[in-house]
Design an enzyme around this catalytic site. Structure first.
Site, short mmCIF file in Angstrom:
data_model
loop_
_atom_site.label_atom_id
_atom_site.label_comp_id
_atom_site.label_asym_id
_atom_site.label_seq_id
_atom_site.Cartn_x
_atom_site.Cartn_y
_atom_site.Cartn_z
N MET A 55 13.51 24.27 3.35
CA MET A 55 12.71 23.62 2.31
C MET A 55 13.57 22.82 1.34
SD MET A 55 10.07 25.27 -0.48
CE MET A 55 8.86 25.76 0.75
N ARG A 77 -10.08 0.22 16.06
CA ARG A 77 -9.99 1.01 14.84
C ARG A 77 -11.01 0.46 13.85
NH1 ARG A 77 -4.17 1.69 11.96
NH2 ARG A 77 -4.71 -0.42 11.27
N TYR A 120 17.69 29.04 9.62
CA TYR A 120 16.56 29.78 10.17
C TYR A 120 16.50 29.63 11.69
CZ TYR A 120 14.63 30.36 5.46
OH TYR A 120 14.43 30.71 4.15
N LYS A 143 0.84 -1.20 0.00
CA LYS A 143 0.00 0.00 0.00
C LYS A 143 0.88 1.25 0.00
CE LYS A 143 -0.37 0.10 5.05
NZ LYS A 143 -1.27 0.21 6.21
#
Length: 355
Positions: free
Chosen positions: A299, A129, A251, A34
């Site tokens: 990024m 679930r 950053y 999957k």
């Protein structure tokens, strides 16, 4: 071209399937593919795992693609039917849906398939679930067996803590105890259960993570389990900076140098699938030498420590995870799982297939 790439080894996947078989006993093996085979590519995984007894997917589209690729083994739909209109396709493509809700039985009665289906009936043994209540097993099994569109039944459950100290007995024993009287085949084992709990083998096992070289356990590495990494994310240094004591990088200036040091800038960031929340100290390898990330991941770039790599410069190779840097170790440092890292590999990262 930007130097980042993901090298994916079909040989490693085939090896890991063989490891799964050594733990499976007489059980047949569903290779779980999957989510685009956990980011490794459905077509690629289909070829690498061709020796599996069956494949397990999430959606009808994945199953149909496998059939178009020539797969003739059983295909299990792990989340079952998402609508009554899928029943006809299941019959046409000989797919095996998981039934986990009374609505699925209603759909089968109202829209009988052109040919009866093999079905897996999922019971909730504690994960809470998906699944019918275990206490209702007698009425559920009787109801499923009464549906004309059902050719055969396999019972199923899923473990919540197979990879943790709590283990599986608190779910497995009630599951087996309640359902033994039905005399039906059953399946329960994911990768963690398959590797540590032989009693979970049943008729089928359902390894996923281990096929791609990840360890489901915090206390055992993939290498210790005999597994090989199937995906290696690698890039290169595109710049080198010199920091003085007290200077920061990236950053937020989350990392500040305690002494003069060299810092490498790597062409890899969170837009490539590397976790933005990976902190300073997350392991990498620079030109084959163990090192660490520094500061906040950007990024398109991240920074690494070159203190032990005096010869490193622009073009020096960097492994972000995979061969030499276990994806599980990167995930643990970032407070996530290797499942997430592999599945999050961005489409913009070129993939190179290796044997």
């Amino acid at each position: 071209m930007r130097p980042i790439q993901a090298r994916i080894s079909t040989g490693a996947m085939a090896h890991n399937l063989r490891v799964a078989r050594t733990h499976a006993g007489a059980a047949r093996v569903f290779a779980v593919v999957k989510a685009n085979a956990y980011g490794h590519g459905l077509s690629r995984a289909r070829r690498a795992l061709a020796a599996a007894d069956g494949f397990a997917v999430l959606t009808l589209e994945e199953a149909a693609n496998l059939r178009l690729m020539g797969v003739d083994q059983p295909i299990l739909l792990l989340e079952g039917l998402f609508g009554a209109d899928e029943i006809a396709t299941c019959a046409e493509l000989d797919l095996w849906p998981v039934l986990h809700h009374p609505l699925h039985l209603d759909w089968l009665r109202q829209h009988p398939p052109a040919r009866p289906l093999q079905v897996f009936v999922k019971f909730d043994s504690g994960m809470h679930r998906l699944g019918f209540p275990l206490a209702d097993h007698a009425s559920v099994v009787a109801a499923v067996r009464s549906v004309p569109g059902v050719a055969g039944v396999t019972l199923m459950t899923h473990f919540a803590q197979a990879d943790e100290p709590a283990g599986v007995d608190w779910q497995l024993q009630p599951f087996l105890g309640e359902l033994a009287a039905h005399g039906l085949p059953w399946t329960s084992a994911n990768s963690a259960a398959l590797l540590r709990y032989p009693a979970t083998q049943g008729a089928w096992v359902r390894p996923g993570l281990m096929l791609y070289g990840g360890s489901p356990f915090a206390d055992a590495t993939a290498a210790e389990l005999g597994l090989r990494p199937a995906m290696t994310l690698q890039s290169e240094l595109i710049s080198v900076q010199m920091l003085q004591a007290g200077e920061g990088v990236g950053y937020g200036q989350l990392f500040r140098a305690e002494r003069p040091m060299r810092v490498g800038v790597v062409a890899c960031g969170y837009a490539d699938g590397y976790p933005r929340h990976a902190p300073t100290g997350t392991p990498v390898r620079v030109d084959g030498v163990a090192s660490r990330t520094l500061g906040r991941v950007s990024m398109d770039m991240l920074c690494v420590d070159l203190s032990d790599c005096p010869a490193a410069g622009i073009g020096t190779p960097v492994v972000l995870w995979g061969e030499g840097v276990p994806v599980d170790a990167v995930a643990a440092s970032a407070g996530t799982t290797s499942y997430e890292l592999m599945c999050a590999l961005a489409a913009r990262v070129p993939v190179v297939e290796t044997g």
